[in-house]
Design an enzyme around this catalytic site. Structure first.
Site, PDB file in Angstrom:
ATOM      1  N   PRO A  97     -11.630  -1.910   2.532  1.00 14.50           N
ATOM      2  CA  PRO A  97     -11.720  -0.951   3.611  1.00 14.50           C
ATOM      3  C   PRO A  97     -10.823   0.116   3.645  1.00 14.50           C
ATOM      4  O   PRO A  97     -11.486   1.271   4.241  1.00 14.50           O
ATOM      5  CB  PRO A  97     -11.844  -1.904   4.801  1.00 14.50           C
ATOM      6  CG  PRO A  97     -10.877  -2.915   4.593  1.00 14.50           C
ATOM      7  CD  PRO A  97     -10.997  -3.116   3.040  1.00 14.50           C
ATOM      8  N   GLY A 152      -8.064   3.096   1.462  1.00 18.53           N
ATOM      9  CA  GLY A 152      -7.806   3.617  -0.065  1.00 18.53           C
ATOM     10  C   GLY A 152      -6.734   2.817  -0.612  1.00 18.53           C
ATOM     11  O   GLY A 152      -7.000   2.379  -1.806  1.00 18.53           O
ATOM     12  N   MET A 155      -3.048  -0.283  -0.093  1.00 18.77           N
ATOM     13  CA  MET A 155      -2.249  -0.974   0.771  1.00 18.77           C
ATOM     14  C   MET A 155      -0.989  -1.432  -0.312  1.00 18.77           C
ATOM     15  O   MET A 155      -1.209  -2.197  -1.266  1.00 18.77           O
ATOM     16  CB  MET A 155      -3.024  -2.348   1.156  1.00 18.77           C
ATOM     17  CG  MET A 155      -2.256  -3.126   2.249  1.00 18.77           C
ATOM     18  SD  MET A 155      -1.559  -2.362   3.457  1.00 18.77           S
ATOM     19  CE  MET A 155       0.261  -3.032   3.879  1.00 18.77           C
ATOM     20  N   HIS A 205       1.454   7.209  -3.520  1.00 15.97           N
ATOM     21  CA  HIS A 205       1.970   6.948  -2.099  1.00 15.97           C
ATOM     22  C   HIS A 205       2.206   5.435  -2.015  1.00 15.97           C
ATOM     23  O   HIS A 205       3.006   4.991  -1.406  1.00 15.97           O
ATOM     24  CB  HIS A 205       0.674   7.138  -1.073  1.00 15.97           C
ATOM     25  CG  HIS A 205       0.853   7.051   0.113  1.00 15.97           C
ATOM     26  ND1 HIS A 205       0.994   7.803   1.127  1.00 15.97           N
ATOM     27  CD2 HIS A 205       0.458   5.892   0.735  1.00 15.97           C
ATOM     28  CE1 HIS A 205       1.134   7.295   2.316  1.00 15.97           C
ATOM     29  NE2 HIS A 205       0.726   6.034   2.085  1.00 15.97           N
ATOM     30  N   GLU A 206       1.323   4.558  -2.610  1.00 12.88           N
ATOM     31  CA  GLU A 206       1.773   3.210  -2.406  1.00 12.88           C
ATOM     32  C   GLU A 206       2.906   2.779  -3.014  1.00 12.88           C
ATOM     33  O   GLU A 206       3.615   2.009  -2.478  1.00 12.88           O
ATOM     34  CB  GLU A 206       0.447   2.093  -2.630  1.00 12.88           C
ATOM     35  CG  GLU A 206      -0.997   2.512  -2.212  1.00 12.88           C
ATOM     36  CD  GLU A 206      -0.959   2.700  -0.563  1.00 12.88           C
ATOM     37  OE1 GLU A 206      -0.059   2.089  -0.086  1.00 12.88           O
ATOM     38  OE2 GLU A 206      -1.843   3.305  -0.150  1.00 12.88           O
ATOM     39  N   HIS A 213       5.756   3.347  -1.000  1.00 13.18           N
ATOM     40  CA  HIS A 213       6.034   2.568   0.225  1.00 13.18           C
ATOM     41  C   HIS A 213       7.121   1.580  -0.264  1.00 13.18           C
ATOM     42  O   HIS A 213       7.767   0.732   0.548  1.00 13.18           O
ATOM     43  CB  HIS A 213       4.912   1.763   0.511  1.00 13.18           C
ATOM     44  CG  HIS A 213       4.026   2.637   1.558  1.00 13.18           C
ATOM     45  ND1 HIS A 213       4.474   2.760   2.905  1.00 13.18           N
ATOM     46  CD2 HIS A 213       2.783   2.887   1.668  1.00 13.18           C
ATOM     47  CE1 HIS A 213       3.651   3.455   3.891  1.00 13.18           C
ATOM     48  NE2 HIS A 213       2.537   3.378   2.991  1.00 13.18           N
ATOM     49  N   GLU A 217       4.969   5.508   7.344  1.00 13.14           N
ATOM     50  CA  GLU A 217       4.078   6.475   6.780  1.00 13.14           C
ATOM     51  C   GLU A 217       4.509   8.001   6.712  1.00 13.14           C
ATOM     52  O   GLU A 217       4.205   8.444   5.519  1.00 13.14           O
ATOM     53  CB  GLU A 217       2.760   6.269   7.394  1.00 13.14           C
ATOM     54  CG  GLU A 217       1.948   5.100   7.512  1.00 13.14           C
ATOM     55  CD  GLU A 217       1.411   4.453   6.092  1.00 13.14           C
ATOM     56  OE1 GLU A 217       1.703   5.260   5.183  1.00 13.14           O
ATOM     57  OE2 GLU A 217       1.151   3.275   6.147  1.00 13.14           O
ATOM     58  N   TYR A 248       1.280   9.839   9.409  1.00  9.27           N
ATOM     59  CA  TYR A 248       1.515  10.435   8.083  1.00  9.27           C
ATOM     60  C   TYR A 248       1.717  11.889   8.367  1.00  9.27           C
ATOM     61  O   TYR A 248       2.782  12.383   7.700  1.00  9.27           O
ATOM     62  CB  TYR A 248       0.046  10.553   7.319  1.00  9.27           C
ATOM     63  CG  TYR A 248      -0.488   9.059   7.229  1.00  9.27           C
ATOM     64  CD1 TYR A 248      -0.306   8.708   5.986  1.00  9.27           C
ATOM     65  CD2 TYR A 248      -0.955   8.185   8.252  1.00  9.27           C
ATOM     66  CE1 TYR A 248      -0.889   7.265   5.680  1.00  9.27           C
ATOM     67  CE2 TYR A 248      -1.467   6.862   7.817  1.00  9.27           C
ATOM     68  CZ  TYR A 248      -1.457   6.447   6.547  1.00  9.27           C
ATOM     69  OH  TYR A 248      -1.782   5.096   6.472  1.00  9.27           O
ATOM     70  N   LYS A 282     -12.507   5.830   5.112  1.00 10.35           N
ATOM     71  CA  LYS A 282     -12.011   7.411   5.236  1.00 10.35           C
ATOM     72  C   LYS A 282     -13.400   8.153   4.729  1.00 10.35           C
ATOM     73  O   LYS A 282     -13.503   9.087   5.047  1.00 10.35           O
ATOM     74  CB  LYS A 282     -11.153   7.708   4.056  1.00 10.35           C
ATOM     75  CG  LYS A 282     -10.690   8.994   3.900  1.00 10.35           C
ATOM     76  CD  LYS A 282      -9.793   9.284   2.699  1.00 10.35           C
ATOM     77  CE  LYS A 282      -9.541  10.724   2.479  1.00 10.35           C
ATOM     78  NZ  LYS A 282      -8.490  11.020   1.453  1.00 10.35           N
TER      79      LYS A 282
HETATM   80  N1  BES Z   1      -0.201   1.336   4.515  1.00  6.10           N
HETATM   81  C1  BES Z   1      -1.335   2.031   4.710  1.00  6.10           C
HETATM   82  C2  BES Z   1      -2.365   1.193   4.785  1.00  6.10           C
HETATM   83  C3  BES Z   1      -2.814   0.948   6.497  1.00  6.10           C
HETATM   84  C4  BES Z   1      -2.018   1.534   7.305  1.00  6.10           C
HETATM   85  C5  BES Z   1      -3.235  -0.288   6.393  1.00  6.10           C
HETATM   86  C6  BES Z   1      -2.272   1.138   8.583  1.00  6.10           C
HETATM   87  C7  BES Z   1      -3.720  -0.680   7.810  1.00  6.10           C
HETATM   88  C8  BES Z   1      -3.033   0.043   8.880  1.00  6.10           C
HETATM   89  C9  BES Z   1      -1.451   2.376   3.198  1.00  6.10           C
HETATM   90  O1  BES Z   1      -0.150   2.895   2.473  1.00  6.10           O
HETATM   91  C10 BES Z   1      -2.104   4.074   3.289  1.00  6.10           C
HETATM   92  O2  BES Z   1      -1.689   4.801   3.968  1.00  6.10           O
HETATM   93  N2  BES Z   1      -3.229   4.318   2.558  1.00  6.10           N
HETATM   94  C11 BES Z   1      -3.969   5.324   2.553  1.00  6.10           C
HETATM   95  C12 BES Z   1      -3.942   6.109   1.543  1.00  6.10           C
HETATM   96  C13 BES Z   1      -2.872   7.044   1.570  1.00  6.10           C
HETATM   97  C14 BES Z   1      -2.562   7.887   0.125  1.00  6.10           C
HETATM   98  C15 BES Z   1      -2.538   7.895   2.471  1.00  6.10           C
HETATM   99  C16 BES Z   1      -5.525   4.888   2.853  1.00  6.10           C
HETATM  100  O3  BES Z   1      -6.117   3.849   2.720  1.00  6.10           O
HETATM  101  O4  BES Z   1      -6.267   5.951   3.017  1.00  6.10           O
HETATM  102 ZN    ZN Z   2       0.875   4.396   3.457  1.00  5.78          ZN
END
Ligand code: BES
Ligand code: ZN
Length: 647
Positions: free
Chosen positions: A292, A294, A296, A321-322, A325, A344, A410, A599
């Site tokens: 669901p 982009g 994790m 990005h990941e 983290h 974030e 973010y 997204k």
């Molecule tokens: N940690 C997040 C995913 C997340 C945040 C899951 C809050 C559940 C709750 C992950 O690092 C993330 O930010 N993913 C983004 C992509 C990123 C390049 C901005 C995404 O999934 O869109």
């Molecule tokens: Zn993130």
């Protein structure tokens, strides 16, 4: 004197509480978790035993409360087999935060003492964190598949836990699975050389044998970083360097490996800014399309959506990005979800530093900041510009913290750090971040602690103009963090590339259905510039300035309806639906049935719903089985198919 006062203040203050856990984590904290999981992938359930080593933090306790979500709890007992009484209740029953498991201890335990206990339970298909997929839903269609997604407060659907980012623990796991149901299993941990004692060994039967895998995560992590994936999956190295790997179904693995050949270089770009990667290896799992989100950042095992593999490398910012983290989020963690920007915002900041180093295109960073700012602003409008969800410190009391999820931590977080960097200076800021990581390694903190550290660091380093810098840092701090809406200081990310993209839109609008002379400029646009152009088209459509004949001409020239890069395609579909185009509904429905990344699907469903509600609902019904429960829920909200939770 000042130093003494500041350090005294630090100890006098305690961190913010986490309002989204029912656990009594201030009195007792888990230090180690062991999971024994028997996977029944076809039947969609997991038989489980979880074992804990709790340490008493408060003066004394006689019960332990944990978070659970739709778990079947069978028994709770001490390490010596002594059975413990438990009850389940439902605080904030309407908030979708799950239930509270109360375990009555055999006696009073005092500060510093350890309590080892186990829980027998099972997970079934109602789980919010585990997605059980049939083999038909996979790419190779030979085995069922499962993956977890715990952030932010979903690991309570995986095991009874102190589901709060403020508690960190190490973990080990034994996973037992049928060789016919999974080729392999991976967790957000190292594979253990040592075999753990197994409490329950099922009998082999005709047609399959049980396989055993053992995992160990030696670094203390918050429970939202526990993760598992199982199915017809395989692990292969990517790039040289020996530390980056890829996991996916075998049919796509070669194409993915080719596209990921720079993975080791991404890591080096991040390290160049922030210091060495300390977790060991780094593996990227490309999940099925219904994943669901982009990406994790599960430690040692990032999960990502297949839309990041576009064939051109344009989606790999998610990987950077990941990876980033691993420092911000996984090494230093936010203490509660109100402080999510501590994860974030810092990660986006590091991601963009590394991208700049790797690709060396400053305009691209600026455009990404602009694109991010646009979606942040849309999120703010969605919440209301004066809602505290539009601030860097949303109040999620009594709510599922997912409800407050947005681009704000973010992008406002990124902008705040960029602003602080402009006060402190680039070099000192970089050194400060490295020192911050040393100071708070494996801890969870809140934004006030970051402020304390920043000021203390600058003072101790004896930086030039300390008092002026201190004044400037504090001047707007609380507005940045607590005020809703746009930030108190607007940063300038303008670049000629932005104007180029806007001019390009105008050239189509004024050509009014003919081919503009510079139509081929698009081919050489930066990927971010293409996104800006498509967002501009959407804006034109919202203002009724995007005519159908212009849409036809653009599609004839740029073939966007056939675009393979979904980051571009979803923006195109959103724009043309908003302009009232009903001629591409079949392709749009196909698109919505082939990707489950929020997204990309939510904005298209929103636009489709405004244009043709019945068709939007029909499309959703057609693809419903394909979506992840989180996505399904959000799409239902968008289409008005269920009551929207009150904020
Ligand atoms: N940690 C997040 C995913 C997340 C945040 C899951 C809050 C559940 C709750 C992950 O690092 C993330 O930010 N993913 C983004 C992509 C990123 C390049 C901005 C995404 O999934 O869109
Ligand atoms: Zn993130």
């Amino acid at each position: 004197m000042i130093v003494l006062m500041i350090s005294l203040m630090q100890y006098a203050l305690t961190y913010e509480l986490d309002v989204n856990t029912f656990s009594n984590y201030l009195d007792v904290q888990n230090r180690h978790l062991h999971l024994e999981w028997l996977l029944n992938m076809d039947k969609k359930y997991i038989n489980a035993t979880s074992t804990y080593k709790f340490q008493v933090i408060g003066r004394s306790i006689n019960k332990i409360t944990l978070d659970i979500y739709k778990l079947n709890i069978y028994s709770t007992y001490l390490y010596n087999g002594l059975s413990l009484q438990h009850t389940i209740d439902n605080p904030y029953a309407d908030s979708d935060q799950g239930q509270r498991l109360n375990i009555q201890l055999d006696k009073t335990y005092y500060k510093g003492q350890y309590i080892e206990l186990s829980i027998k339970y099972s997970i079934d298909s109602r789980s919010r964190s585990i997605s059980f997929m049939t083999k038909e839903q996979t790419s190779t269609k030979t085995m069922p598949y499962l993956f977890s997604q715990c952030e932010d407060a979903n690991c309570r659907a995986l095991a009874p836990l102190q589901d709060t980012p403020s508690v960190k623990q190490t973990y080990t796991a034994t996973v037992i699975f049928k060789d016919t149901e999974a080729a392999d299993v991976f967790m957000s941990a190292d594979e253990s050389k040592e075999e753990f004692q197994v409490l329950y060994r099922p009998q082999d039967q005709a047609g399959f044998t049980w396989k055993y895998k053992y995992f160990i995560q030696k670094v203390p992590i918050p429970s939202y970083l526990i993760a598992i994936v199982a199915g017809n999956i395989k692990k292969v190295p990517t790039s040289t360097g020996g530390r980056t790997f890829l996991v996916s179904e075998p049919d796509k693995i070669q194409a993915y490996t080719d596209e990921l050949r720079e993975m080791e270089k991404f890591m080096q770009a991040i390290e160049q800014y922030i210091g060495p990667y300390t977790w060991g290896t780094y593996t990227l799992v490309i999940q099925p399309p219904s994943f669901p989100i982009g990406g994790m950042e599960n430690p040692l095992l990032t999960f990502a959506n297949p839309t990041i593999m576009t064939g051109t490398g344009s989606g790999l910012d998610v990987t950077i990005h990941e990876m980033a983290h691993s420092w911000f989020g996984n090494t230093i963690t936010c203490v509660n979800w109100a402080n999510m920007w501590i994860n974030e915002g810092f990660t986006v900041f590091l991601e963009r530093k590394a991208s700049l180093f790797h690709y060396n295109i400053p305009d691209d960073i600026k455009l990404n900041a602009i694109i991010g700012n646009t979606s942040m602003y849309q999120d703010m409008l969605g919440f209301g510009l004066d809602s505290n969800f539009s601030s860097l410190h949303p109040d999620t009391t009594g709510l599922n913290p997912d409800d407050s999820f947005s681009k704000i931590p973010y992008e406002k977080g990124y902008q705040f750090l960029t602003y602080l960097e402009s006060i402190v200076g680039e070099v000192d800021f970089q050194q400060m971040l490295r020192a911050y990581l040393v100071q708070y390694k494996y801890q969870s903190i809140d934004q006030q602690e970051f402020q304390n550290f920043l000021l203390r660091y600058l003072y101790e380093q004896g930086v030039d103009d300390y008092s002026t810098k201190r004044y400037k840092i504090l001047e707007n701090w609380n507005k940045w963090v607590y005020s809703p809406g746009l930030p108190p200081v607007i940063l300038d990310f303008s670049t000629v590339k932005l104007t180029e993209a806007y001019d390009y839109t105008q050239s189509y609008i004024t050509a009014d259905g003919k081919q503009p002379t510079k139509w081929q400029d698009y081919i050489n646009f930066l990927h971010s510039q293409k996104q800006v152009f498509l967002e501009d088209l959407f804006k034109q459509a919202q203002n009724n300035l995007l005519k159908l004949n212009v849409i036809e001409q653009i599609d004839k020239d740029l073939k966007l309806t056939e675009e393979k890069d979904f980051e571009l395609k979803f923006r195109w579909f959103r724009a043309i639906l908003t302009a009232g185009d009903k001629t591409r509904l079949t392709q749009i429905s196909d698109f919505l049935g082939s990707v489950g990344r929020g997204k990309m699907v939510y904005p298209v469903y929103r636009a489709l719903n405004l244009l043709d509600h019945d068709f939007a609902v029909q499309t959703f019904k057609t693809h419903e089985a394909f979506y992840h429960p989180i996505a399904k829920n959000n799409i239902k909200n968008i289409l008005g198919l269920k009551e929207i939770s009150i904020q």
